[in-house]
Design a protein around this motif. Sequence first.
Motif, short mmCIF file in Angstrom:
data_model
loop_
_atom_site.label_atom_id
_atom_site.label_comp_id
_atom_site.label_asym_id
_atom_site.label_seq_id
_atom_site.Cartn_x
_atom_site.Cartn_y
_atom_site.Cartn_z
N GLN A 94 0.83 -1.21 0.00
CA GLN A 94 0.00 0.00 0.00
C GLN A 94 0.86 1.25 0.00
OE1 GLN A 94 -2.59 -0.33 3.38
NE2 GLN A 94 -3.86 -1.94 2.46
N LEU A 95 2.01 1.20 0.65
CA LEU A 95 2.92 2.34 0.69
C LEU A 95 3.49 2.64 -0.69
CD1 LEU A 95 5.07 2.28 3.95
CD2 LEU A 95 3.90 4.23 2.96
N ARG A 96 3.68 1.63 -1.50
CA ARG A 96 4.18 1.85 -2.85
C ARG A 96 3.18 2.64 -3.68
NH1 ARG A 96 5.51 -4.12 -2.82
NH2 ARG A 96 7.52 -4.19 -1.77
N GLN A 97 1.90 2.42 -3.38
CA GLN A 97 0.86 3.11 -4.15
C GLN A 97 0.61 4.52 -3.62
OE1 GLN A 97 -2.39 0.41 -3.81
NE2 GLN A 97 -1.45 -1.14 -5.13
N SER A 98 0.60 4.68 -2.31
CA SER A 98 0.38 6.00 -1.73
C SER A 98 1.35 6.20 -0.57
CB SER A 98 -1.06 6.15 -1.24
OG SER A 98 -1.31 5.30 -0.16
N LYS A 99 1.94 7.37 -0.52
CA LYS A 99 2.94 7.67 0.51
C LYS A 99 2.26 8.30 1.73
CE LYS A 99 6.40 6.49 -2.08
NZ LYS A 99 7.15 5.30 -1.83
N SER A 100 1.46 7.51 2.42
CA SER A 100 0.72 8.00 3.58
C SER A 100 1.60 7.92 4.83
CB SER A 100 -0.55 7.17 3.77
OG SER A 100 -1.16 7.48 4.98
N SER A 101 1.58 8.99 5.63
CA SER A 101 2.38 8.99 6.85
C SER A 101 1.79 8.04 7.90
CB SER A 101 2.49 10.40 7.41
OG SER A 101 1.21 10.89 7.74
N SER A 102 0.48 7.84 7.87
CA SER A 102 -0.13 6.91 8.82
C SER A 102 0.30 5.47 8.52
CB SER A 102 -1.65 7.05 8.82
OG SER A 102 -2.17 6.67 7.56
N LEU A 103 0.44 5.15 7.24
CA LEU A 103 0.91 3.81 6.86
C LEU A 103 2.37 3.62 7.28
CD1 LEU A 103 -0.66 3.25 3.32
CD2 LEU A 103 -1.29 2.15 5.46
N LYS A 104 3.19 4.66 7.12
CA LYS A 104 4.58 4.57 7.54
C LYS A 104 4.67 4.35 9.05
CE LYS A 104 6.61 7.41 3.92
NZ LYS A 104 7.35 8.65 3.63
N LEU A 105 3.84 5.07 9.78
CA LEU A 105 3.84 4.93 11.24
C LEU A 105 3.40 3.53 11.65
CD1 LEU A 105 4.25 6.34 13.94
CD2 LEU A 105 1.86 7.06 13.84
N GLU A 106 2.36 3.01 11.00
CA GLU A 106 1.88 1.66 11.31
C GLU A 106 2.94 0.62 10.96
OE1 GLU A 106 -1.89 -1.33 10.46
OE2 GLU A 106 -1.90 0.68 9.61
#
Length: 115
Positions: free
Chosen positions: A35-47
């Motif tokens: 999912q991070l490859r598709q969107s650079k969300s900071s919440s995903l990075k934190l998770e």
Amino acid sequence: MERSLQELKERHAQIEHDQQLQKNLEERSQMIRSQLRQSKSSSLKLELQKLEKQLEELEFNLESRLFSWAGFKEVFWQAVRFGGLGIAVGWSLAFYTLKNPAPNNTSPAPQTLAP
């Protein structure tokens, strides 16, 4: 003896539980990475960081349960005891043979005197 067996069973069950949890966390981590490859969300990075920290702690717990000092303590001291005993016996045999060498059985052939 029964208490040790019960503790072993409990530790085995905990290890199996932790291994299953580790597998689930790794799967979740892979999903978040995709999912991070598709969107650079900071919440995903934190998770993802939280999951990686949990995985590290879980891996440490699994390793410490599998290789604990208590499990190796008896084997270690037996190896020290019998290894030391073996060395002492070997040295004493070596010193004995150096002080009392075996007689040499190869004596020269008897010479006959000719008249």
